[in-house]
Enzyme design. Structure first.
Site, mmCIF file in Angstrom:
data_model
loop_
_atom_site.group_PDB
_atom_site.id
_atom_site.type_symbol
_atom_site.label_atom_id
_atom_site.label_comp_id
_atom_site.label_asym_id
_atom_site.label_seq_id
_atom_site.Cartn_x
_atom_site.Cartn_y
_atom_site.Cartn_z
ATOM 1 N N CYS A 64 7.810 -1.544 6.013
ATOM 2 C CA CYS A 64 7.285 -2.771 6.631
ATOM 3 C C CYS A 64 7.988 -4.016 6.107
ATOM 4 O O CYS A 64 7.866 -5.085 6.705
ATOM 5 C CB CYS A 64 5.782 -2.878 6.413
ATOM 6 S SG CYS A 64 5.301 -3.006 4.698
ATOM 7 N N SER A 104 9.884 -11.353 -1.052
ATOM 8 C CA SER A 104 9.302 -12.672 -1.231
ATOM 9 C C SER A 104 9.357 -13.422 0.101
ATOM 10 O O SER A 104 8.363 -13.941 0.583
ATOM 11 C CB SER A 104 10.112 -13.419 -2.309
ATOM 12 O OG SER A 104 9.459 -14.557 -2.685
ATOM 13 N N LEU A 105 10.543 -13.419 0.706
ATOM 14 C CA LEU A 105 10.706 -14.108 2.001
ATOM 15 C C LEU A 105 9.836 -13.465 3.073
ATOM 16 O O LEU A 105 9.182 -14.156 3.849
ATOM 17 C CB LEU A 105 12.160 -13.993 2.459
ATOM 18 C CG LEU A 105 13.170 -15.032 1.994
ATOM 19 C CD1 LEU A 105 14.519 -14.734 2.624
ATOM 20 C CD2 LEU A 105 12.713 -16.433 2.383
ATOM 21 N N CYS A 133 0.805 -1.228 0.000
ATOM 22 C CA CYS A 133 0.000 0.000 0.000
ATOM 23 C C CYS A 133 0.830 1.267 0.000
ATOM 24 O O CYS A 133 0.324 2.335 -0.327
ATOM 25 C CB CYS A 133 -0.942 0.003 1.199
ATOM 26 S SG CYS A 133 -0.136 0.356 2.768
ATOM 27 N N GLU A 145 -21.480 10.491 0.404
ATOM 28 C CA GLU A 145 -21.690 9.162 -0.174
ATOM 29 C C GLU A 145 -22.110 9.148 -1.639
ATOM 30 O O GLU A 145 -21.881 8.170 -2.341
ATOM 31 C CB GLU A 145 -22.815 8.458 0.601
ATOM 32 C CG GLU A 145 -22.533 8.227 2.052
ATOM 33 C CD GLU A 145 -23.800 7.803 2.762
ATOM 34 O OE1 GLU A 145 -23.956 6.613 3.038
ATOM 35 O OE2 GLU A 145 -24.647 8.683 3.027
#
Ligand SMILES: Cc1cc2nc3c(=O)[nH]c(=O)nc-3n(C[C@H](O)[C@H](O)[C@H](O)COP(=O)(O)OP(=O)(O)OC[C@H]3O[C@@H](n4cnc5c(N)ncnc54)[C@H](O)[C@@H]3O)c2cc1C
Ligand code: FES
Ligand code: FES
Length: 1340
Positions: free
Chosen positions: A78, A274-275, A53, A1281
């Protein structure tokens, strides 16, 4: 006990400050480090934890050992292992500027351009833009788009973010009016048009000329100490020992190879992209990690006359640059493979991932979705392996990609580099991919294809094809390729190739990931694209080399007609343009009155500097514990036992909270906070672990053993629920006229079905709460991210069995809500409160993205059946709609959603005979809940689908049917509420006009005649959206305004700041009423202690009702001050306040608004359920690729009736943001479940919200001028909305394009409508010879 070995010192810099970590934990990431050390550094925001993100983006600077230059690149903190930062400088948003010292121009511009709403994505956006400017102080617009490709925003719709970045670009003149032919400089001050010009329309939302210039010399320099370290690189091996993991970073290749002999099972860790995710979500664990980033041999690049050898340690971003450079140096014929790789590298993930991920890591990971491995395989790449034993080469072929032991690396070997040979004359290489959306999405299918012709002929000498996404590993159908050798490049060869491929690339119906027919169709569609591409190129070569006809197939290379050439073009990434127009304020309005002006979001600058405090940024409280929830893994089962003995033994674990610990009420009988005896869905909360740290709590969760006994029935779909008569509440029904009779008198009747998928809120800030028990009287302080603190307070009160007056809920700001933080936060607040009371310690509960998506539910999926009766001229006489929504396992808001859905179903149409019925199904899925639009976006899709069905039957364009059936005069709705459609019609007409709809419809038709494989579609949709709740008590609001003796004003009200700018609007109101500038005022938070008994901030009515309350409070104060002002009219505000204090006049007032009258009598089917309507219209144009199902959004025009906007920048932001969110609902956002009811799509990898590349190329929004409503505050309207449904204009434009394809190909009309219109749906609806081939193949 042996002494634990001593770690080396980890040395790096953060924002120019040296960090020396002596006991670093190798399992930690940069994100966890920064959050843990919040006293030293500004916190960094966590939103997904998987690199998907961009919320945690920071800049890393390193000295490149090969080029000897300092490289600045963006990364997602992260995924950055903390130990990988040895010798690096990290810059966070705090490091570039602050409101306390000096703002960086990026921070200033994003805030002032209104590029921030909730602010949760903003630090990441700022850092992506900042990194771009560090490398390119005057970037191109293309570079800007690319830089922001890895950052998601759920609020703004991206347009204003891009606008702010564009002010730095070379090409940009900052003009927001591209495409109009006018320049904003022609307009008056503050964007107002010079008086007397048309309608006083403004187009300027910010003053670019006020921005401070970018001065690259002011940036933080690379720390000299790190430069010295880089010049004399440490050659010794560095080792960091953690509790469970050891990180070893060798300084030389020799050391690495020796370590690999010693620890053959230890993986190399490079980008950790990937890990990292595998360790997080698949529970993989590696006690030893080898980090080879300091070894220069792994980043070497060698250019030879044969090809290019690239070190396995090069990042994908570096590979992209290397390839681009090589392509510019070599003739085209040699760079076919490089071009294909470069094409895919541009769309592979976002820039942060490309900066982190290594070429070696990509290849060795052998992901089935890999974009590069298929191209490398067909391009004949070789892997150069090295071990202590020596070197060897292996081909990157199917055997290697399948992981066959004979073709794989040995445990002690590593990949040193990859050799990619040049292509040759008469050789062609291409790459293809199709994903859910254009950027930052893993491919459904990717492919690399290569053909070599016998020189001077069209006879195939070598052919290789490789596909990703069709099996567990990349596959190369070699048998098929072998059989085609010697064939001429013509249609019979293509047909044969398709047949062979479908045989060899076997995708069983049960293949993981589903979409089997779609993926098979892509297999052959890509081949067709390749066939055409090569044919084009061959023709050029044949002409160039005057190849004799005898050397070619008898067909002499078939001509491709211009109509078919469109198959060759991919949709390019384009930079959105657009104009936003609104009416300027009344010329008589005093200049200091901010109402109606595009005032920046109050927290905008704090969002941009990272100084805005969200719930989880509250410093760790004394003795605080962390809570993690334990959820059910079964969809419907009896709980036989819960064993947490093992969990309790783990270090740091303090307690496990179960239903038995609840002193008061455990939720409702049919909606328990913590499960007792039975679970009703996967993801239902069973119990919760509290531990000293989040890591300890998460580890303990894995040790909790729950045994279940499965129960019947297990219901997941609406269809199953109907079959089992499984409903949450009685049917809701509205009827008018005589429907049966009307059906008998009509010319035609059509029946159809509409399926609308659910939607995940995907607020960037996941659910979080901090409960702090106080020292006395059972008091609790709760800091929570919610739209409804009073509901949290009530739920905690009943759960703990203590009165409401002991519980105070605080909401500073919410990182996005969209309805998802109305009901659910109360559940988390109550469970955390039970933990806090039981342990006597503060409890923090922060949901991971995966848990949030699993537990919280979202928008209700809908299944609608309609029967519509109409005359041949398109006049609809009777409409019968039956809707079912999937409510999940508990009632939540499902009954209300059903009611709203039914009430709003007629949309803008007056149909005399109507019957609307709706039911909420009970299924074994997590309970669905409130979501922006509350049923309207799903229900009205059914109504609009009826319109398109009628249009198809009458042979008329849908817009004609819409116009014919729209409300025309003052009338009553189906529930007999009177209203005037005048503004609705104005919006419609303006939208037709502004979008040049009719002329563009003709252009679309002309385009479609000329193009077979690409089609355009256009649609215009009207909207009547009702605002508010259907109950008067839900419209009440209160405010508390204090004036302090220095004249400063503290405003508090019952609304929560979700990003929608409610606090900004409230201060605009207070400023107008008190006649003092906004700078005198402050809002510190929403709290149940200052304004009690509040209503949820929802239903688009928050600013409206709270504005009335603030107005009331201010008017009370002004009245009290009047005598003083009269006595001293020349005095200042401060003078009057001082005098008021002296005269003992209260300077504090409560304002109250009793609410709009609203009611609904369901027995009689009558009422006045809504205070007012918002009208609007949107026109969208798209182009689809019939071969892949991809689409591009060419243009959207929205006209919205905001009446007198309180703040046009905020209102336009709401319209744009909700439109883009609606577009996501109708095009890309797809929830996927396993057959056992487990939600698969639980991260941004699997669930695709719109990214920056999804914004329409031209995106215009205008607020309807000269519109008034006497009802609301200053004649404004709530716009939170309504824009959501207008996103369906994109859906109907796609459907229009698909309908054109089907008509042209003589395929029967299909009245089953499916939303979202994903690439899969579009591709399979565009029936052609390839879909036929697949279907024929499947039926064999
Ligand atoms: C958000 C996100 C989006 C993504 N999008 C895409 C996409 O659109 N398309 C796509 O194709 N991929 C995509 N990926 C996957 C990405 O390309 C790979 O994760 C990445 O290339 C792996 O490289 P790494 O350096 O991070 O590997 P690491 O995670 O560090 O390591 C991966 C594996 O490779 C091994 N390894 C690494 N280097 C060597 C070596 N030199 N010798 C031997 N073994 C080695 C390691 O031992 C480990 O087992 C995405 C990933 C993320 C996180
Ligand atoms: S990318 Fe790091 S939190 Fe999402
Ligand atoms: S402002 Fe971008 S996610 Fe809220």
């Amino acid at each position: 006990m042996p002494c634990p070995p001593r770690s080396d010192e980890l040395v790096f810099f953060v924002n120019g400050r040296k960090v020396i970590e002596r006991n670093v934990d190798p399992e930690g990431t940069l994100l966890t480090f920064l959050r843990k050390n919040w006293t030293l550094f500004t916190k960094i925001l966590y939103a997904c934890g998987r690199g998907g993100c961009g919320a945690c983006t920071v800049m890393v600077s390193k000295n490149d050992p090969v080029s000897k230059k300092i490289r600045h690149f963006s990364v997602t903190a992260c995924l950055v292992p903390i130990c990988s930062l040895y010798g690096a400088a990290v810059t966070t948003v705090e490091g570039i500027g602050s409101i306390k010292t000096r703002l960086h121009p990026v921070q200033e511009r994003i805030a002032k351009s209104h590029g921030t709403q909730c602010g949760f994505c903003t630090p990441g956006m700022v850092m992506s833009m900042y990194t771009l400017l560090r490398n390119h102080p005057q970037p191109s617009e293309e570079q800007l788009m690319e830089a922001l490709g890895g950052n998601l925003c759920r609020c703004t719709g991206y347009r204003p973010i891009l606008e702010s970045g564009r002010t730095f670009c070379t090409e940009s003149d900052g003009c927001q009016q591209k495409g109009t032919g006018k320049c904003c400089l022609d307009w008056g001050e503050n964007g107002a048009s010079p008086r007397g010009r048309e309608n006083d329309i403004c187009t300027k939302l910010f003053a670019k000329e006020e921005f401070q210039p970018l001065d690259p010399t002011q940036e933080l320099v690379f720390p000299p100490e790190l430069l010295r370290m880089a010049e004399n690189p440490e050659k010794r091996t560095l080792t960091f020992y953690g509790e469970r993991v050891t990180w070893i970073s060798p300084g030389t290749l020799k050391d690495l190879l020796e370590l690999k002999v010693k620890h053959p099972e230890a993986p190399l860790i490079l980008g950790n992209t990937s890990l990292g995710p595998a360790m997080k979500s698949q529970g993989r664990f590696h006690p030893i990690l080898l980090y080879p980033a300091r070894i220069s041999e792994l980043t070497m690049v060698t250019k030879t006359s044969e090809g290019l050898t690239i070190g396995a340690g090069c990042s994908l971003a570096q590979v992209k640059d290397i390839l681009a450079e090589r392509i510019s140096e070599l003739p085209e014929e040699k760079t076919q493979t490089y071009r294909a790789l470069l094409k895919h590298l541009k769309s592979l993930a976002g820039p942060q991932i490309r900066n982190m991920a290594s070429l070696g890591g990509h290849i060795i990971s052998r992901h089935s979705y890999s974009d590069l491995n298929p191209i490398l395989a067909v391009g004949g790449a070789t892997l150069n392996l090295i071990s202590a034993e020596g070197t060897r080469q292996i081909p990157l072929d199917e055997s290697f990609l399948a992981g066959l032991a004979s073709a794989d690396l040995k445990p002690e070997e590593i990949l040193e580099s990859v050799h990619i040979p040049h292509s040759r004359k008469w050789e062609f290489v291409s790459a293809f991919r199709q994903a859910q959306c254009q950027q930052s999405a893993l491919a459904h299918v990717s492919a690399g294809m290569r053909v070599l012709f016998k020189e001077g002929t069209d006879s195939i000498e070598a052919l290789s094809v490789a596909y990703g996404g069709v099996a567990a590993a990349t596959v190369s159908p070699q048998k098929s390729c072998q059989q085609l050798l010697g064939r001429h490049w013509n249609e019979p060869m293509l047909d044969e190739a398709c047949r062979l491929l479908l045989d060899e690339v076997s995708l069983p119906g049960s293949a993981p990931g589903g979409q089997v027919e779609f993926r098979r169709t892509l297999v052959v569609s890509f081949l067709f694209k390749f066939y055409l591409e090569v044919l084009q190129e061959l023709k050029k070569l044949v002409k160039l080399f005057s190849v004799p006809v005898s050397a070619l197939d008898s067909q002499c290379l078939p001509d491709i007609s211009d109509r078919f050439l469109s198959a060759l073009e991919d949709f390019p990434v384009t930079i959105p343009q657009g104009v936003q127009t609104y009416q300027s304020v009344d010329p008589q309005q005093p200049p200091r009155d901010p109402v109606g002006h595009p005032i920046m979001h109050l927290s905008g600058l704090k969002h941009a500097t990272g100084e805005a405090v969200f719930c989880d940024d509250i410093p760790v409280a004394d003795k605080e514990l962390f809570m993690v929830l334990v959820t059910s893994s079964r969809a419907h089962a009896k709980i036989i036992s819960i064993d947490f003995s093992e969990a309790l033994e783990l270090p740091g674990v303090v307690d496990v909270i179960t239903a038995e610990d609840i002193p008061g009420t455990n939720g409702a009988e049919d909606d328990k906070l913590l499960a007792v005896d039975e679970v009703l869905c996967v993801g239902q909360i069973v119990c919760a672990v509290v531990a000293e740290t989040d890591v300890q709590a998460k580890r303990a969760v894995e040790k909790i053993k729950i045994t279940y006994e499965d129960l019947e029935p297990v219901i997941f779909t609406i269809q199953d629920a109907i079959k089992h008569n499984s409903f949450l509440c009685p049917e809701k029904k509205l009827e008018q006229g005589n429907i049966e009779e009307a059906f008998e008198k009509v010319d035609q009747i059509v029946e159809g079905e509409v399926h609308v998928g659910g939607q995940e809120h995907f607020y960037m800030e996941t659910q979080r709460v901090l409960v702090i028990p106080k020292m006395e009287d059972k008091e609790l302080d709760i800091v929570v991210s919610t739209q409804d603190p009073a509901h949290v307070q009530k739920t905690v009160s009943s759960t703990l069995n203590i009165p409401l007056n002991r519980i105070t809920c605080h909401v500073k700001r919410v990182g996005g809500g969209f309805g998802g933080k109305v009901g659910r936060p109360a559940v988390f607040g109550a469970i955390a409160a039970v933990g806090a009371v039981k342990t006597g310690r503060p409890i923090r509960l922060v949901l991971d993205r995966e848990d949030d998506m699993l537990i919280t539910g979202g928008r209700h999926p809908l299944f609608g059946k309609y029967k519509v009766g109409f005359m041949n001229n398109g006049r609809i006489k009777a409409l019968d709609i039956e809707c079912y929504i999937n409510g999940g396992c508990t009632l939540d808001d499902s009954e209300l959603v059903t009611e709203f859905l039914i009430l709003k179903l007629e949309n803008a149409y007056k149909i005399r005979n109507l019957r609307f019925r709706g039911r909420a199904c009970m299924t074994n899925l997590p309970s669905n809940t409130a979501f922006r639009g509350f049923g309207f976006p799903q229900g009205t899709l059914v109504t609009e689908s009826c319109i398109t069905a009628v249009a198809a039957k009458c042979g008329l364009p849908p817009e004609k049917i819409r116009e014919k059936n729209m409300y025309k005069t003052v009338d009553k709705t189906i529930y007999k509420q009177a209203f005037s459609p005048e503004t609705l019609i104005r919006c419609w007409n303006e939208c037709l006009d502004k979008s040049s709809f009719h002329s563009r419809r003709i252009q679309v038709e002309e385009f479609n005649k000329k193009n077979y494989w690409k089609k355009k579609g256009i649609a215009i949709i009207p909207m009547k959206f009702s605002v508010g709740f259907a109950a008067t008590s839900y419209h009440q609001a209160a405010a508390l305004v204090h004036i302090y003796t220095d004249g400063s004003v503290l405003v508090t009200h019952g609304g929560n700041e979700l990003g929608q700018g409610i606090h900004t609007k409230m201060l605009q109101v207070a400023s107008r009423e008190l006649k003092i500038p906004m700078s005198y005022m402050h809002i510190c938070e929403t709290s149940t202690a200052t304004v009690p008994n509040t209503i949820a901030t929802a239903a688009s009515i928050g600013a409206d009702v709270n504005g009335r309350a603030v107005q009331n409070a201010c008017q009370i104060l002004v009245k009290r001050l009047e005598p003083i002002i009269k006595k001293n009219p020349e005095g200042t505000w401060e003078d009057w306040i001082e005098a008021a204090f002296e005269q003992r006049i209260s300077l504090s007032a409560t304002g109250y608004f009793r609410g709009y009258k609203a009611f609904m009598d369901w027995d009689r089917g009558e009422g006045d359920p809504f205070p007012y309507y918002v009208y609007g219209a949107a026109c969208s144009e798209v182009e689809i690729d019939c071969l892949t199902g991809a689409h591009k959004k060419i243009r959207t025009d929205i006209v919205m009736d905001a009446c007198c906007s309180l703040n046009p920048a905020i209102d336009i932001g709401q319209i744009e943001g909700s439109f883009i969110q609606g577009m996501g609902l109708y095009t890309t956002e797809e929830l996927k479940y396993s057959p056992e009811g487990v939600l698969y799509s639980r991260s941004p990898d699997e669930y695709k919200i719109p990214a920056i590349t999804d914004v329409p190329e031209e995106f215009n929004v205008s607020l309807l001028p000269s519109s008034q409503t006497p009802l609301t505050i200053y004649s404004s309207k709530g716009l939170g909305e309504s824009g959501m449904f207008l996103g369906s204009s994109v859906f109907f434009a796609i459907a229009d394009a698909v309908a054109t394809v089907r008509t042209e190909r003589d395929i029967a009309e299909d009245f089953t409508v499916q939303s979202p219109a994903t690439p899969e749906w579009v591709r399979m609806a565009c029936v052609d010879r390839f879909t036929e081939m697949v279907w024929n193949y499947s039926s064999q």
